[in-house]
Write a protein that holds these residues in place. Sequence first.
Motif, PDB file in Angstrom:
ATOM      1  N   HIS A 198       0.815  -1.213   0.000  1.00  9.05           N
ATOM      2  CA  HIS A 198       0.000   0.000   0.000  1.00  9.05           C
ATOM      3  C   HIS A 198       0.849   1.264   0.000  1.00  9.05           C
ATOM      4  CE1 HIS A 198      -3.433  -2.454   2.057  1.00  9.05           C
ATOM      5  NE2 HIS A 198      -3.340  -2.688   0.765  1.00  9.05           N
ATOM      6  N   VAL A 199       2.158   1.123   0.152  1.00  4.91           N
ATOM      7  CA  VAL A 199       3.050   2.277   0.247  1.00  4.91           C
ATOM      8  C   VAL A 199       3.713   2.538  -1.099  1.00  4.91           C
ATOM      9  CG1 VAL A 199       5.055   3.280   1.405  1.00  4.91           C
ATOM     10  CG2 VAL A 199       3.478   1.799   2.681  1.00  4.91           C
ATOM     11  N   ARG A 207       2.569   7.990  -1.576  1.00  6.03           N
ATOM     12  CA  ARG A 207       1.176   7.736  -1.968  1.00  6.03           C
ATOM     13  C   ARG A 207       0.716   6.493  -1.201  1.00  6.03           C
ATOM     14  NH1 ARG A 207      -0.699   9.676  -7.081  1.00  6.03           N
ATOM     15  NH2 ARG A 207      -1.808   7.721  -7.369  1.00  6.03           N
ATOM     16  N   LEU A 208      -0.182   6.717  -0.245  1.00  5.24           N
ATOM     17  CA  LEU A 208      -0.691   5.603   0.560  1.00  5.24           C
ATOM     18  C   LEU A 208      -2.042   5.162   0.028  1.00  5.24           C
ATOM     19  CD1 LEU A 208      -0.041   6.369   4.345  1.00  5.24           C
ATOM     20  CD2 LEU A 208       1.376   5.108   2.729  1.00  5.24           C
ATOM     21  N   THR A 209      -2.203   3.869  -0.163  1.00  2.00           N
ATOM     22  CA  THR A 209      -3.498   3.318  -0.557  1.00  2.00           C
ATOM     23  C   THR A 209      -4.211   2.806   0.689  1.00  2.00           C
ATOM     24  OG1 THR A 209      -2.696   2.654  -2.737  1.00  2.00           O
ATOM     25  CG2 THR A 209      -4.683   1.560  -1.919  1.00  2.00           C
ATOM     26  N   ILE A 210      -5.379   3.362   0.960  1.00  2.00           N
ATOM     27  CA  ILE A 210      -6.210   2.894   2.069  1.00  2.00           C
ATOM     28  C   ILE A 210      -7.213   1.911   1.469  1.00  2.00           C
ATOM     29  CG2 ILE A 210      -7.662   3.570   4.007  1.00  2.00           C
ATOM     30  CD1 ILE A 210      -4.799   4.722   4.002  1.00  2.00           C
ATOM     31  N   VAL A 252       2.615  -3.257   7.521  1.00  2.00           N
ATOM     32  CA  VAL A 252       3.736  -2.315   7.651  1.00  2.00           C
ATOM     33  C   VAL A 252       4.187  -2.237   9.101  1.00  2.00           C
ATOM     34  CG1 VAL A 252       4.412   0.111   7.487  1.00  2.00           C
ATOM     35  CG2 VAL A 252       3.091  -0.950   5.640  1.00  2.00           C
ATOM     36  N   PHE A 253       3.219  -2.060   9.999  1.00  2.00           N
ATOM     37  CA  PHE A 253       3.555  -1.877  11.407  1.00  2.00           C
ATOM     38  C   PHE A 253       3.336  -3.175  12.169  1.00  2.00           C
ATOM     39  CE2 PHE A 253       2.420   2.493  10.000  1.00  2.00           C
ATOM     40  CZ  PHE A 253       3.694   3.035  10.146  1.00  2.00           C
TER      41      PHE A 253
END
Length: 344
Positions: A198-199, A207-210, A252-253
Motif C-alpha cells: 500500500h506504500v 502515496r498511501l493506498t487505504i 507495515v507496522f
Amino acid sequence: MATHHPFSILPDDPDLAVPSASLVTANEREPTLPAILHEKIERAAAYAKAARAGATRRAYDSDWAIFTAWCAQHGLGALPASPEIVAVFVSDQASTGLNPSTINRRVAAIGHHHRAGGHPAPTAMPTAGRLAEVLAGIRVEHGGAKRQKRPADAAALRNMLATIEGDGLRALRDRAILAIGMAAALRRSEIVALQVEHVGIVPEGLRLTIAQSKTDQVRRGAVIAIPEGSRIRPKARLLAWMTSAGHTEGAVFRRLSRLDALTPAAMSDRAVARLVQHYAAAAGYDPSQFAGHSLRAGFLTEGASQGATIFKLQEVSRHKSVQILADYVRNAELFKDHAGQGFL
C-alpha cells in the motif's frame, strides 16, 4: 412446475432471514436442489455477514455479553427480553455514567441478537413505548457536549517525537506511526491495516493506498498523498522503519517482542492508542486527553489553522460529510476577522 419454498440464508440478518423449511419440490420425481446452489447460498450468507464491520460485530458481542450478565445477576431472562427489562437495563447503565451513544449501541446489539435468535427486537415490540421514553430521557439528561480527545497538532506531535530516543526498531517504528498517522489523518484501524504494497514512494513524498476504512466497507479504496515534509518528515520516518525492519510484505507496522525483535503479526489498534498516550505523557501532556484518534484530529486541526479549505482537508481525511470538517475550520477561525475586533 416446482413451487419455491422459503429457506434460511442468514439467521442473524433481519433483511435476509425467513422461516426455514425443507428444501423440497412439488413433484417428488424432480431432482432435489443441486449441491451447487447450496454452495451459492453459503457464499451469499458469508457476503452478507461480512457487510457488518468486524469492529461493530465485536462491539455487539461485547454489549450482548454485558446485557446477559446483567440479566443473570438479576434473575431475568435475556432471550427473549421484554422492553421493560431493557428499559431497566439502560437506566442502570446510564446511572453508571455511560454515554448515550454507547447505550444506544447496546440496545442495537440486544435487538441484533434477538433477531438472530428468531425473536423481534425489544424496540420493535408493541409495548416498546416505555423503552423509547427512557432512551429519550437518557439523551436529555446525559447527552451534553461530546467530550473530544485532544488533537496531536504539529506542536504536540513534534514534542512527542522528541521524546523517542535511539535508533532501535521500537523507536523507529513508533516515530513512523506517529508521523504517518498524523500526516495521513489515519484512523488507528487504518494504521494497523496498512500493508507494504500500500506504500508508494514518489519524488514528492508518499502515496498511501487505504484499501478499506470505516466509511468504505465495500473496499473501493482511496489514495492519499503525503508530502515529503521538512518538520515532521513522515516519508523519511516511514522509510527508516521499513528499511531497518526489512520486511517486504504483509503489515507495515508489526508487533515487537519484549526484546524488540520483529514478529510477523500486525499491531492492534489498541496498541496504537496506548502508544499515543505513552508519548503524550512522556512529552508532559495529560495522557487521558489523548487517544488514537488524536493523530487524525491533529492533522485536521493543524490543516484548518494553516488555512486549508474544507475540500482539501476532505481529500486526506475522506470524510463523507463536510459537517465535521466545517467544525474544525470554524474553530480555527474563531478569532479571525472577529466582529468585535474593531471596538472591543
